[in-house]
Design an enzyme around this catalytic site. Structure first.
Site, mmCIF file in Angstrom:
data_model
loop_
_atom_site.group_PDB
_atom_site.id
_atom_site.type_symbol
_atom_site.label_atom_id
_atom_site.label_comp_id
_atom_site.label_asym_id
_atom_site.label_seq_id
_atom_site.Cartn_x
_atom_site.Cartn_y
_atom_site.Cartn_z
ATOM 1 N N CYS A 113 114.561 142.505 -6.281
ATOM 2 C CA CYS A 113 114.873 142.604 -4.851
ATOM 3 C C CYS A 113 114.976 144.030 -4.343
ATOM 4 O O CYS A 113 114.515 144.341 -3.240
ATOM 5 C CB CYS A 113 116.143 141.814 -4.528
ATOM 6 S SG CYS A 113 117.668 142.504 -5.221
ATOM 7 N N HIS A 140 122.093 141.214 -3.482
ATOM 8 C CA HIS A 140 120.722 140.972 -3.029
ATOM 9 C C HIS A 140 120.401 142.000 -1.961
ATOM 10 O O HIS A 140 121.222 142.290 -1.089
ATOM 11 C CB HIS A 140 120.561 139.563 -2.473
ATOM 12 C CG HIS A 140 119.161 139.278 -2.009
ATOM 13 N ND1 HIS A 140 118.058 139.515 -2.788
ATOM 14 C CD2 HIS A 140 118.687 138.818 -0.817
ATOM 15 C CE1 HIS A 140 116.964 139.198 -2.120
ATOM 16 N NE2 HIS A 140 117.311 138.782 -0.926
ATOM 17 N N ASP A 192 113.173 139.919 4.716
ATOM 18 C CA ASP A 192 113.415 139.860 3.272
ATOM 19 C C ASP A 192 112.098 139.564 2.570
ATOM 20 O O ASP A 192 111.520 138.490 2.741
ATOM 21 C CB ASP A 192 114.447 138.781 2.963
ATOM 22 C CG ASP A 192 114.969 138.851 1.532
ATOM 23 O OD1 ASP A 192 114.362 139.589 0.723
ATOM 24 O OD2 ASP A 192 115.958 138.174 1.225
#
Length: 808
Positions: A284, A347, A370
């Site tokens: 991530c 995250h 994202d």
């Protein structure tokens, strides 16, 4: 009279209002024009004769994409008019306009001021000039400009959808080339330094390549909302063969570990050099960092944002459900095998700044996107943009993907335990409304976004439980899991307790069980007591995975009242701090010495380690050091690409220089220097010990368990040929450091042509997708002189051989 003919078209460098001087492409030879929409740039047109203002018709045409269209705003046609009344623009900032600065000069040139609309689609625009005689459209002359121009977003222009008013924020979120990506845990956030390199000469071409891969229609590339949504899809490789392949199982043997990247340019460089083949591997924070680079290169204000204890709600219930069996063991994926909810320790996503004309007023500003592949959105693995304002207000009905983002920061964590007396086989142990979204950090550290409150206890719960949280544990040390409890009732209570400790990936998935214990006992009224288990270092050293995270679960039940309680905690093992010391004053073009020192850990040996260094020009060097009881000093010279290695041996200190792309010649030294992506890394380890002293040092070797945690690949073998003549080396060093003049290079290439039976040494052919993103002028230049499209990539392979032949 025949229509006037165009002989040459050229574009002048952008003015200060464009804020594009930082792009390396603008200072290349020849420079590539990069303009921000909503601003004016200058170009010239050279004709074969003086213009007849009454008879000659001149049209300037700009086009984007394979099929430009006026109705779709991908084609602009501008009639050039003369006279004082035409030498200025109209007031409409959303139209293409052009006006001559004055009369035709002695070279038969006219200079135009050209205004780009503030809503123009971004990308590579082509320019052509069309001429004819007034009243005669049958005979026309068309001229295609060899130079293309990049048009990008403009955060400085109030009419642009990405306008950011605050100058300090523009400097941080548009112009800043370096920053930190926050990882770790909410108790111990750790900033990972990153070089975004959005102005490197590969960044903008790579960004256009990715937009092409996304298949976002060119007509929609004027919308920052749709461009940002496309970026969130194409940074991952799931649907379009995008930039990065994700991997979370710890096995990176066929690629590069996500932990090894230190900047985005090396990733983009590998992607382009391989013809658009997805780069292995990312997680991530790598996805987020690459997104920052692409967005800023295109002119979209962007920042990397970390959410600690981030929920992944797979069934859109706004809860994260965890199930335990009758013995207290976690049931992976739930009793039916279909519950994949999880809580990631952290995250990382991105915030991008833009207006939202598709939403009600007040929901513009920062938007969440994202690129990490988690859940599909409209059948594509992407997320956002979701309005931060909407997420804060819980307005989950707005585009795009607001419910998913809302659950990441606000989901309730619910624990269920197997229960024979329950109709469906499970009963709820606890619900925690405040575990998720513990802390939010952006590239610039911001205050804690959400406060943490203790969940209220029901009135009939008369036994108080508390899991003692562990902030962190030094690597190699034992630790204890402790549960405190207090019987507040006036009667005896029977309590059953279960404790477990496991190593986990940062996504929350269990990797290895370390230790567990359970017990049942009675406590008298008003008594306080504890239940604990001891976890020795030997239980976890060989069972850790990425980030060295450990998860603790604690469950308890009071038999008399059927009170239930559960809690979870996680922490990271802390490795020794690395100290970096630079000796003397560092100067550009000169060597400097840097010491890297890491304190020792009891019972842990050092077998190998890697030092990765990257400069702002995206060149990355990794120094690979294998087995040995020695101390090392390493230096990276970004101009020449050399590493100075000093090896402490029983016979004294030996210093020598290692060129990039080669290994150290010293038999006592295992240093290998490479540019990112060129050579696989052997091992990643931890260097331990104090700086070398007069008595020398004796370092221990890393255990096999640590090597397993950090990753291992096949070793690099080094073979050396005979030495060159010293005079030839001196000549080559001068060529490598100073380069060849255009005339010398052309003479050598023409004199020593590539052999017909080995044509791979000639100018390489480009992948069609890459070719789309490279300006026509650069393509022609590459075909003409076989030199390079951008720094660090695609040099003509034959040129070094030709230089060698020229010595004889």
């Amino acid at each position: 009279m025949a229509p006037v003919k165009v002989e040459l078209v050229g574009f002048y460098p952008a003015g200060e209002s464009h804020h594009t001087s930082e792009y390396d492409l603008t200072t290349a030879n020849p420079p590539t024009p990069i303009y921000r929409r909503g601003e004016t740039f200058n170009m010239f047109i050279r004709f074969d004769r003086p213009l007849n203002k009454e008879q000659d018709v001149v049209r300037v045409r700009f086009g984007l994409g394979p099929k430009p269209n006026v109705q779709q705003d991908t084609r602009a046609v501008i009639n050039i008019r003369y006279g004082k009344q035409h030498n200025k623009f109209p007031k409409d900032p959303l139209k293409w306009e052009a006006a001559p600065q004055g009369e035709q000069n002695a070279h038969l040139d006219i200079v135009l001021d050209v205004h780009i609309p503030a809503n123009a689609p971004v990308g590579i625009w082509k320019c052509s000039i069309q001429t004819n005689i007034h009243g005669n459209n049958k005979q026309r002359n068309n001229f295609e400009a060899t130079e293309d121009l990049y048009v990008i977003f403009n955060p400085w222009n109030p009419d642009d959808g990405v306008y950011l008013e605050n100058e300090e924020e523009r400097k941080e979120y548009v112009l800043n080339e370096t920053g930190k990506i926050w990882c770790g845990t909410f108790k111990n956030p750790k900033g990972k330094h990153w070089i975004f390199g959005q102005f490197d000469d590969i960044a903008l071409p790579a960004s256009i390549v990715l937009l092409e891969k996304s298949e976002l229609p060119h007509a929609q590339r004027g919308s920052p909302v749709l461009v940002a949504r496309a970026i969130s899809a194409v940074i991952n490789s799931v649907d379009e063969g995008g930039l990065l392949v994700g991997r979370w199982d710890g096995d990176y043997s066929d690629g590069t570990s996500p932990h090894a990247w230190t900047g985005s340019s090396a990733i983009l460089d590998q992607y382009l050099r391989t013809g658009g083949e997805s780069v292995k591997y990312g997680q991530c924070w790598v996805y987020s960092a690459a997104t920052v680079t692409v967005c800023r290169a295109l002119g979209i204000p962007c920042r990397s944002t970390t959410n600690y204890v981030s929920a992944h709600d797979t069934n859109r219930t706004l809860t994260v459900d965890k199930y335990f069996d009758a013995f207290g063991n976690l049931i992976p994926n739930g009793p039916e095998g279909s519950c994949n909810d999880s809580c990631w320790n952290f995250h990382v996503w991105n915030d991008v700044w833009m207006t939202r004309p598709d939403l009600p007023e007040g929901y513009g500003g920062w938007q969440i996107i994202d690129a990490t592949p988690q859940e599909e959105s409209d059948s594509v693995m992407r997320c956002g943009p979701a309005s931060v304002a909407a997420v804060k207000k819980g307005e989950v009905g707005f585009l795009y993907d607001t419910p998913f983002v809302f659950s990441e920061v606000n989901a309730d964590v619910i624990h269920y335990k197997e229960d024979d007396e329950s109709d469906w086989g499970f009963s709820r142990l606890s619900i925690n409304k405040y575990h998720v979204g513990r802390k939010i950090k952006a590239i610039k550290a911001v205050p804690q976004a959400l406060e943490v409150y203790e969940a209220p206890q029901p009135e009939n719960d008369d036994v108080f439980f508390d899991l003692v949280e562990l902030e962190s544990v030094p690597f190699g040390k034992d630790f204890d899991i402790v549960v405190k409890f207090h019987n507040r009732a006036n009667e005896e209570r029977t309590i059953s307790v279960f404790l477990s400790a496991s190593s986990i990936y940062y996504t929350g998935e269990v990797a290895n069980e370390l230790k567990k214990a359970q017990g049942t006992f009675k406590i008298v009224p008003q008594q306080k007591n504890t239940f604990n288990i001891h976890v020795p270092a030997s239980a976890y050293i060989n069972n850790l995975v990425d980030h060295s995270l450990i998860k603790i679960y604690a469950l308890a039940r009071v038999e008399e009242t059927r009170q239930t309680w559960s809690e979870e905690d996680d922490f990271t093992l802390i490795f020794p701090q690395m100290n970096v010391t630079v000796r003397g004053v560092s100067k550009v073009g000169e060597n400097c010495e840097v010491n890297f020192t890491v304190g020792s850990v009891a019972s842990v040996s050092t077998e190998a380690f890697v030092i990765s260094m990257q400069d702002p020009q995206f060149l990355e060097t990794r120094i690979q050091i294998e087995k040995g009881k020695r101390e090392y000093e390493a230096n990276y010279d970004s101009t020449i690409g050399q590493t100075k290695c000093s090896v402490v041996t029983p016979l004294g200190v030996k210093s020598h220089t290692v060129q990039r792309g080669s290994g150290c010649e010293s038999p006592e030294c295992d240093v290998y220097v490479n540019q990112a992506g060129a050579v696989p890394v052997d091992r990643i380890g931890v260097h331990q010990g104090e700086p070398p002293t007069d008595k020398g040092q004796s370092n221990v070797l890393l255990s096999d368990g640590i090597i397993k945690i950090l990753g291992q690949q096949e070793c690099i073998s080094k073979f050396w040929g005979p030495n060159f003549h010293s005079d030839l080396i001196l000549c080559w060093k001068n060529i490598l450091s100073s380069g060849l003049s255009d005339d010398d290079r052309k003479k050598i290439i023409l004199k020593h042509l590539p052999p017909e039976n080995f044509q791979v040494m000639a100018v390489p052919k480009l992948n069609p997708i890459i070719e789309k993103a490279v300006s026509a002028s650069n393509l022609l230049r590459d075909q003409r002189n076989g030199w390079k499209i951008y720094k660090g990539g695609w040099p003509q392979a034959w040129l070094p051989c030709a230089i060698f032949l020229a010595q004889f």
